[in-house]
Design an enzyme around this catalytic site. Structure first.
Site, mmCIF file in Angstrom:
data_model
loop_
_atom_site.group_PDB
_atom_site.id
_atom_site.type_symbol
_atom_site.label_atom_id
_atom_site.label_comp_id
_atom_site.label_asym_id
_atom_site.label_seq_id
_atom_site.Cartn_x
_atom_site.Cartn_y
_atom_site.Cartn_z
ATOM 1 C CG ASP A 152 -14.549 -3.992 -17.142
ATOM 2 O OD1 ASP A 152 -13.819 -3.411 -17.957
ATOM 3 O OD2 ASP A 152 -15.233 -3.402 -16.284
ATOM 4 N NE ARG A 153 -10.246 -11.193 -14.999
ATOM 5 C CZ ARG A 153 -9.186 -11.229 -14.199
ATOM 6 N NH1 ARG A 153 -8.079 -11.811 -14.597
ATOM 7 N NH2 ARG A 153 -9.232 -10.670 -13.010
#
Length: 327
Positions: free
Chosen positions: A138-139
């Protein structure tokens, strides 16, 4: 590529505001739906509606979905921490806040753009829009991931991932205290039927398995070692939230969780939330066999400074061991 035309007939038991109905049926955000309505790309029974107009069973809703913006695959001189590379693959310690590959909404400034600048042309490997990517983070999750440089390495690494032969171990901080020092979560993960932008533990979802071990117990949170046995979208975040102990700093599955606390741990938890700039999740260990040589490769990366600062603060605090929860 031209626009995609979608024709929906509002079914029995459906309805409500147009923007909510379309967001649920098409898996879009209400903001995106509002833009489509404003651009005149939505018709209800042939008429141009407003986003707040109600829809009723039997009405026909037609939507014109424009093709997504083509993400840039141009090399970009973005700093990236490469911990290993050879002619077949590269292992990266991804910084928090960096998106892994171009996608609608994040067309540039990604890890893939950075790698194209640092290690050469990865285009055509593993899919047009995310060349070479074997698995994602995930970012706001930091840590290790492997990217293939060629089709052979990509295929073999992807197959190893499917066979659960790639070990991925994370550090996570969760709210509250887990009931056992070691546990395994076996719970299927799929799209949340109430919000298609989220994942959830749902009947009929894809099988998901996560092993969790408590490393440290703090005033109102636990430091965990988490091993993925499968790799579903948001798996660790969803499983910990399912247990009632979401990841600290997770604005999707655990936003403002500390506000449900009472007792002496509440002030500590409020301060921990203030000090957590993102979800406290870090992919610290990556182990796999080289896709060409067969050699076992093991990589370890310490958490980045923002995570370490939270650890240092939490370890220096004293207070009640088990805060009570309201509700």
């Amino acid at each position: 590529m031209g626009p995609e035309l979608r024709r929906l007939v509002v079914g029995e038991g459906s309805g409500g505001r147009l923007d909510r109905y379309l967001a649920d049926r098409l898996g879009l955000s209400r903001t995106r739906v509002a833009v489509l309505v404003e651009e005149g790309r939505v018709r209800v029974d042939g008429r141009r509606p407003r986003k707040a107009d109600p829809v009723s069973p039997g009405q026909v809703v037609e939507v014109e979905l424009p093709p997504p913006e083509a993400p840039s695959l141009e090399p970009e001189a973005i700093p990236v921490d490469i911990v290993f590379q050879d002619e077949h693959l590269v292992v990266v310690n991804k910084a928090p806040g960096m998106v892994v590959h171009p996608a609608p909404g994040h067309p540039r400034g990604t890890l893939v753009n950075a790698l194209l600048h640092r290690v050469g042309d990865l285009a055509g490997v593993g899919g047009k829009l995310r060349p070479g990517v074997v698995h994602r983070l995930d970012r706001d999750t930091s840590g290790l991931l492997v990217v293939a440089k060629g089709d052979l390495a990509h295929r073999r690494l992807s197959e190893a991932l499917q066979r659960r032969e790639i070990r991925r171990i994370y550090l996570a901080v969760c709210w509250g205290h887990l009931p056992e020092p070691v546990l395994t979560v076996e719970a299927p993960v799929g799209r949340d039927p109430r919000n298609r932008q989220r994942m959830a533990v749902v009947e009929g979802g894809r099988a998901a398995s996560t092993r969790v071990r408590v490393k440290e117990r703090w005033v109102a949170a636990d430091l965990l070692e988490v091993a993925l046995r499968t790799g579903r979208t948001h798996q660790i975040r969803v499983h910990l939230a399912h247990l009632g102990h979401p990841v600290v700093g997770d604005q999707v599955y655990g936003k403002d969780w500390w506000k449900g606390m009472s007792g002496g741990g509440r002030a500590w938890a409020r301060e921990l939330a203030r000090r957590s700039p993102r979800q406290l999740l870090h992919a610290g260990v990556l182990v796999f066999r080289h896709p060409v040589t067969g050699e076992e490769l093991r990589f370890q990366a310490p958490p980045p400074p923002d995570f370490l600062a939270v650890l240092e603060w939490a370890r220096g605090q004293e207070g009640p061991a088990s805060p009570s929860l309201q509700g």
